[in-house]
Design a protein around this motif. Sequence first.
Motif, mmCIF file in Angstrom:
data_model
loop_
_atom_site.group_PDB
_atom_site.id
_atom_site.type_symbol
_atom_site.label_atom_id
_atom_site.label_comp_id
_atom_site.label_asym_id
_atom_site.label_seq_id
_atom_site.Cartn_x
_atom_site.Cartn_y
_atom_site.Cartn_z
ATOM 1 N N LEU A 299 0.700 -1.082 0.062
ATOM 2 C CA LEU A 299 0.064 -0.014 0.049
ATOM 3 C C LEU A 299 0.798 1.355 -0.093
ATOM 4 O O LEU A 299 1.876 1.224 0.548
ATOM 5 C CB LEU A 299 -1.132 0.091 1.199
ATOM 6 C CG LEU A 299 -2.189 -0.931 1.234
ATOM 7 C CD1 LEU A 299 -2.832 -0.686 2.522
ATOM 8 C CD2 LEU A 299 -2.855 -0.747 0.090
ATOM 9 N N ALA A 300 0.342 2.194 -0.806
ATOM 10 C CA ALA A 300 0.739 3.712 -0.501
ATOM 11 C C ALA A 300 -0.551 4.438 -0.305
ATOM 12 O O ALA A 300 -1.672 4.081 -0.800
ATOM 13 C CB ALA A 300 1.437 4.078 -1.785
ATOM 14 N N GLY A 301 -0.483 5.271 0.707
ATOM 15 C CA GLY A 301 -1.744 6.094 0.806
ATOM 16 C C GLY A 301 -1.609 7.295 1.564
ATOM 17 O O GLY A 301 -0.740 7.689 2.561
ATOM 18 N N ASP A 302 -2.733 8.162 1.434
ATOM 19 C CA ASP A 302 -2.763 9.265 2.215
ATOM 20 C C ASP A 302 -3.648 9.209 3.179
ATOM 21 O O ASP A 302 -4.839 8.712 3.157
ATOM 22 C CB ASP A 302 -3.462 10.677 1.204
ATOM 23 C CG ASP A 302 -2.387 10.937 0.236
ATOM 24 O OD1 ASP A 302 -1.120 10.793 0.251
ATOM 25 O OD2 ASP A 302 -2.870 11.118 -1.009
ATOM 26 N N VAL A 303 -3.050 9.552 4.694
ATOM 27 C CA VAL A 303 -3.790 9.347 5.976
ATOM 28 C C VAL A 303 -4.266 10.694 6.251
ATOM 29 O O VAL A 303 -3.631 11.702 6.436
ATOM 30 C CB VAL A 303 -2.949 8.698 6.755
ATOM 31 C CG1 VAL A 303 -3.745 8.313 8.033
ATOM 32 C CG2 VAL A 303 -2.756 7.146 6.051
ATOM 33 N N VAL B 164 2.395 8.804 6.952
ATOM 34 C CA VAL B 164 2.430 7.514 7.852
ATOM 35 C C VAL B 164 3.239 6.612 7.372
ATOM 36 O O VAL B 164 3.036 6.039 6.558
ATOM 37 C CB VAL B 164 1.070 7.095 7.985
ATOM 38 C CG1 VAL B 164 1.119 5.764 8.861
ATOM 39 C CG2 VAL B 164 0.035 8.199 8.556
ATOM 40 N N THR B 165 4.163 6.106 8.305
ATOM 41 C CA THR B 165 5.350 5.167 8.139
ATOM 42 C C THR B 165 4.765 3.731 8.217
ATOM 43 O O THR B 165 5.557 2.876 8.021
ATOM 44 C CB THR B 165 6.697 5.532 8.673
ATOM 45 O OG1 THR B 165 6.504 5.799 9.926
ATOM 46 C CG2 THR B 165 7.172 6.862 8.024
ATOM 47 N N SER B 166 3.863 3.554 9.258
ATOM 48 C CA SER B 166 3.367 2.409 9.842
ATOM 49 C C SER B 166 1.917 2.503 10.151
ATOM 50 O O SER B 166 1.844 3.331 10.966
ATOM 51 C CB SER B 166 4.448 1.687 10.928
ATOM 52 O OG SER B 166 3.849 0.548 11.544
ATOM 53 N N LEU B 167 1.349 1.764 9.987
ATOM 54 C CA LEU B 167 -0.033 1.737 10.277
ATOM 55 C C LEU B 167 -0.550 0.093 10.491
ATOM 56 O O LEU B 167 -1.112 -0.353 9.555
ATOM 57 C CB LEU B 167 -1.183 2.483 9.392
ATOM 58 C CG LEU B 167 -2.556 2.406 9.604
ATOM 59 C CD1 LEU B 167 -2.726 2.971 11.146
ATOM 60 C CD2 LEU B 167 -3.267 3.286 8.709
ATOM 61 N N ALA B 168 -0.643 -0.393 11.733
ATOM 62 C CA ALA B 168 -0.990 -1.607 11.940
ATOM 63 C C ALA B 168 -2.087 -1.860 12.764
ATOM 64 O O ALA B 168 -2.460 -1.252 13.904
ATOM 65 C CB ALA B 168 0.177 -2.604 12.646
ATOM 66 N N LEU B 169 -3.013 -2.768 12.197
ATOM 67 C CA LEU B 169 -4.308 -3.079 12.892
ATOM 68 C C LEU B 169 -4.289 -4.476 13.214
ATOM 69 O O LEU B 169 -4.113 -5.450 12.361
ATOM 70 C CB LEU B 169 -5.754 -2.786 12.219
ATOM 71 C CG LEU B 169 -5.696 -1.087 12.065
ATOM 72 C CD1 LEU B 169 -6.273 -0.865 10.375
ATOM 73 C CD2 LEU B 169 -6.695 -0.419 13.133
ATOM 74 N N ASP C 289 5.628 10.895 10.794
ATOM 75 C CA ASP C 289 6.719 11.695 10.945
ATOM 76 C C ASP C 289 6.540 13.142 10.408
ATOM 77 O O ASP C 289 7.469 13.899 10.261
ATOM 78 C CB ASP C 289 7.907 11.150 10.555
ATOM 79 C CG ASP C 289 8.031 10.992 8.772
ATOM 80 O OD1 ASP C 289 6.936 11.340 8.216
ATOM 81 O OD2 ASP C 289 9.097 10.588 8.145
ATOM 82 N N ASP C 290 5.046 13.444 10.095
ATOM 83 C CA ASP C 290 4.758 14.863 9.853
ATOM 84 C C ASP C 290 4.540 15.418 11.296
ATOM 85 O O ASP C 290 3.739 14.656 12.330
ATOM 86 C CB ASP C 290 3.614 14.833 9.151
ATOM 87 C CG ASP C 290 3.801 14.732 7.679
ATOM 88 O OD1 ASP C 290 4.813 15.364 7.222
ATOM 89 O OD2 ASP C 290 3.065 14.239 6.754
ATOM 90 N N GLN C 291 4.658 16.796 11.486
ATOM 91 C CA GLN C 291 4.621 17.157 12.901
ATOM 92 C C GLN C 291 4.002 18.504 12.850
ATOM 93 O O GLN C 291 4.627 19.546 13.450
ATOM 94 C CB GLN C 291 5.914 17.099 13.556
ATOM 95 C CG GLN C 291 6.441 15.745 13.539
ATOM 96 C CD GLN C 291 5.653 15.093 14.801
ATOM 97 O OE1 GLN C 291 4.847 15.276 15.781
ATOM 98 N NE2 GLN C 291 5.953 13.710 14.832
ATOM 99 N N PRO C 292 3.084 18.787 12.018
ATOM 100 C CA PRO C 292 2.207 19.998 12.331
ATOM 101 C C PRO C 292 1.679 20.365 13.715
ATOM 102 O O PRO C 292 1.912 19.300 14.540
ATOM 103 C CB PRO C 292 1.314 20.150 11.354
ATOM 104 C CG PRO C 292 0.890 18.617 11.224
ATOM 105 C CD PRO C 292 2.234 17.951 11.152
ATOM 106 N N ALA C 293 1.488 21.445 14.207
ATOM 107 C CA ALA C 293 0.935 21.682 15.424
ATOM 108 C C ALA C 293 -0.098 20.651 16.057
ATOM 109 O O ALA C 293 -0.009 20.120 17.071
ATOM 110 C CB ALA C 293 0.568 23.197 15.810
ATOM 111 N N THR D 63 6.291 10.216 15.745
ATOM 112 C CA THR D 63 5.332 9.784 16.744
ATOM 113 C C THR D 63 4.750 8.482 16.601
ATOM 114 O O THR D 63 4.353 8.023 15.509
ATOM 115 C CB THR D 63 4.208 10.972 16.860
ATOM 116 O OG1 THR D 63 4.724 12.267 17.164
ATOM 117 C CG2 THR D 63 3.261 10.586 17.792
ATOM 118 N N GLN D 64 4.698 7.770 17.870
ATOM 119 C CA GLN D 64 4.125 6.391 17.894
ATOM 120 C C GLN D 64 2.982 6.361 18.493
ATOM 121 O O GLN D 64 3.114 6.659 19.894
ATOM 122 C CB GLN D 64 5.426 5.386 18.214
ATOM 123 C CG GLN D 64 6.587 5.123 17.261
ATOM 124 C CD GLN D 64 7.656 4.098 17.850
ATOM 125 O OE1 GLN D 64 7.279 3.520 18.824
ATOM 126 N NE2 GLN D 64 8.630 4.098 17.052
#
Length: 251
Positions: A6-10, A30-35, A72-76, A228-229
Amino acid sequence: MSGLLLAGDVYIDRLSDTGQSNGLVGPINVTSLALNSPSEKVQRPSKRKDTYGQTLDTVTLPQPTTIAMTFDDQPAELLAIAMLGDIEDINQASGSVTLSDVTLPANNAWVKLPHGNLTEAGFQLYESDGTTLIPASAYEVKWALGLIRTTPGGAQDGGVSVAAKVSYGYAAIDGNRIKAGTRSIVNMKIYMDGKNLATGLPCKLEVPKASVAPTQAVDLFSSEFVSTQLEGDVILADGETAPYYFDEETA
């Protein structure tokens, strides 16, 4: 048969205390998204002589769905989640201060003035009479933070504290302030607009409600980009038929 890569916009919507939307933030890198939807097996073992230890009945029970996400995006808005805090606006108007009392410690320690973003033009330090100027070489100023101290070895460094008066101007400041450490957990909605790179077909993810918290400290001096994790539970929200939905589209 095909694989899934997958590639995706979260997008994330941080919910209020009453579950109301605050608007979507994204797209986020998003570098990791595990459910994970685990299950637990409950068995009824035999205690009879001839069948001791054999399974008489077994039931598999679903367990709460969990989520783990790293970005690893870090807006406020996202940094506030990492710091378990809330955001408020910074709106300092420009202004000036005239002959305000200040005491400079004897050990050349810094003193914090009431304002930051000081302007060098018009900054003046007076002796306690309010008329005799102290030369600029006798003190040091950190303009952004609004700090002042006597210059070590300078004319005012006599081993005693210095009572003085200060006049200065300060510039306007706009921005965001994160009031960190005020929350224990964050509730959010998550959406993903994705693409299976193996097939080229679109896919979508919707998590109506997740209750998460950061799992690591925010290292502000990291040599790498701050990430952020988050980990927590996926909640079966009111009116939903599943904890989350993943759509694979055919066109």
